[in-house]
Scaffold this motif. Structure first.
Motif, short mmCIF file in Angstrom:
data_model
loop_
_atom_site.label_atom_id
_atom_site.label_comp_id
_atom_site.label_asym_id
_atom_site.label_seq_id
_atom_site.Cartn_x
_atom_site.Cartn_y
_atom_site.Cartn_z
N UNK A 167 0.83 -1.21 0.00
CA UNK A 167 0.00 0.00 0.00
C UNK A 167 0.86 1.26 0.00
N UNK A 168 1.89 1.28 0.83
CA UNK A 168 2.76 2.44 0.90
C UNK A 168 3.56 2.61 -0.39
N UNK A 169 4.02 1.50 -0.99
CA UNK A 169 4.73 1.57 -2.26
C UNK A 169 3.82 2.13 -3.35
N UNK A 170 2.56 1.72 -3.37
CA UNK A 170 1.61 2.19 -4.35
C UNK A 170 1.40 3.70 -4.20
N UNK A 171 1.31 4.19 -2.96
CA UNK A 171 1.15 5.62 -2.71
C UNK A 171 2.37 6.39 -3.21
N UNK A 172 3.56 5.88 -2.96
CA UNK A 172 4.79 6.54 -3.41
C UNK A 172 4.84 6.57 -4.93
N UNK A 173 4.49 5.46 -5.58
CA UNK A 173 4.48 5.43 -7.05
C UNK A 173 3.52 6.47 -7.61
N UNK A 174 2.31 6.56 -7.04
CA UNK A 174 1.30 7.49 -7.53
C UNK A 174 1.79 8.93 -7.36
N UNK A 175 2.39 9.27 -6.21
CA UNK A 175 2.88 10.62 -5.97
C UNK A 175 4.04 10.97 -6.90
N UNK A 176 4.90 10.01 -7.20
CA UNK A 176 6.01 10.27 -8.14
C UNK A 176 5.45 10.51 -9.54
N UNK A 177 4.46 9.72 -9.94
CA UNK A 177 3.83 9.90 -11.24
C UNK A 177 3.17 11.27 -11.33
N UNK A 178 2.47 11.70 -10.27
CA UNK A 178 1.83 13.02 -10.26
C UNK A 178 2.87 14.13 -10.35
N UNK A 179 4.02 13.95 -9.71
CA UNK A 179 5.09 14.95 -9.78
C UNK A 179 5.62 15.08 -11.21
N UNK A 180 5.82 13.94 -11.90
CA UNK A 180 6.26 14.00 -13.29
C UNK A 180 5.23 14.69 -14.17
N UNK A 181 3.96 14.37 -13.95
CA UNK A 181 2.90 15.00 -14.74
C UNK A 181 2.85 16.50 -14.49
N UNK A 182 3.01 16.91 -13.24
CA UNK A 182 2.99 18.34 -12.90
C UNK A 182 4.16 19.06 -13.57
N UNK A 183 5.37 18.47 -13.50
CA UNK A 183 6.54 19.09 -14.13
C UNK A 183 6.32 19.25 -15.62
N UNK A 184 5.81 18.22 -16.27
CA UNK A 184 5.57 18.28 -17.71
C UNK A 184 4.52 19.33 -18.05
N UNK A 185 3.48 19.39 -17.26
CA UNK A 185 2.42 20.36 -17.52
C UNK A 185 2.93 21.79 -17.32
N UNK A 186 3.68 22.03 -16.25
CA UNK A 186 4.24 23.37 -16.02
C UNK A 186 5.17 23.77 -17.15
N UNK A 187 6.00 22.81 -17.61
CA UNK A 187 6.92 23.11 -18.70
C UNK A 187 6.14 23.44 -19.98
N UNK A 188 5.09 22.69 -20.27
CA UNK A 188 4.28 22.93 -21.45
C UNK A 188 3.60 24.30 -21.38
N UNK A 189 3.03 24.62 -20.22
CA UNK A 189 2.37 25.93 -20.07
C UNK A 189 3.35 27.08 -20.18
N UNK A 190 4.57 26.88 -19.66
CA UNK A 190 5.57 27.94 -19.73
C UNK A 190 5.99 28.21 -21.18
N UNK A 191 6.05 27.16 -21.98
CA UNK A 191 6.44 27.37 -23.39
C UNK A 191 5.31 27.97 -24.20
N UNK A 192 4.05 27.78 -23.78
CA UNK A 192 2.91 28.32 -24.53
C UNK A 192 2.55 29.74 -24.13
N UNK A 193 3.04 30.22 -22.96
CA UNK A 193 2.68 31.56 -22.49
C UNK A 193 3.33 32.61 -23.40
N UNK A 194 2.53 33.57 -23.87
CA UNK A 194 3.11 34.61 -24.72
C UNK A 194 3.92 35.61 -23.91
#
Length: 194
Positions: A167-194
């Motif tokens: 259960x704890x490993x699953x929680x850590x995996x999910x949080x790491x995946x969310x962190x990668x998604x957040x980084x990618x999304x922030x990077x994408x938004x930063x490149x699209x901002x005029x």
């Protein structure tokens, strides 16, 4: 009215930080008067930077305030709406069949206390978390969220599992995946901002 506002009057400001980063819009304010009220009244106009969709807010202040203050207050509305939605999702705020006031009052109080527990636990985790610029820690995890705390509480307390490490490993995996998604999304938004 929004079409008559000169281009120089519009300002790009953030309405606050959302789940996907800052919410940038173009904002303008128009002073309006009503003889029955003292103080300052404004029509705050928000324009979506991509779609051009217009939204209006009628604002009142006893003293004159800058546009940035009005935008901050208008952006706080989302926080209140998110908290109600979160209380409904995580603590069952809307799952009571109202038959009597006293039973409804007890249910709402219990649901809000449960949500307060989750919110305080998440706030303590964020305070103890040392995030980088993208909101993740050096170990590549986002801080525990209300959703994750509720999931862990349910999995570990109400449904004890023989395999706690899983259960704890699953929680850590999910949080790491969310962190990668957040980084990618922030990077994408930063490149699209005029």
């Amino acid at each position: 009215m929004a079409k008559r506002i000169p281009r120089r009057a519009w300002q790009k400001l953030s309405a606050g930080r959302g789940a996907k980063g800052h919410r940038f819009y173009d904002w303008a304010q128009v002073a309006i008067t009503a003889p029955s009220l003292a103080g300052h009244q404004y029509l705050l106009i928000r324009r979506n930077r991509r779609t051009g969709e217009i939204a209006y807010y009628r604002c009142y202040s006893p003293n004159a305030v800058p546009l940035s203050t009005l935008v901050t207050v208008a952006g706080s509305r989302w926080t209140v709406e998110e908290m109600f939605q979160s209380s409904k999702t995580l603590a069952g705020l809307d799952e009571h069949q109202v038959r009597r006031w006293d039973s409804w009052h007890r249910w709402v109080t219990l649901a809000l206390v449960a949500h307060a527990f989750l919110a305080v636990a998440a706030a303590l985790e964020r305070r103890n978390h040392d995030p980088g610029d993208d909101g993740t820690s050096p170990d590549g995890l986002i801080p525990l969220t209300c959703n994750e705390i509720q999931r862990l509480f349910t999995a570990l307390i109400t449904q004890p599992a023989p395999d706690l490490a899983h259960r704890l490993h699953w929680s850590t995996w999910r949080r790491r995946h969310q962190a990668r998604a957040r980084r990618s999304h922030y990077h994408r938004r930063a490149t699209l901002q005029p």
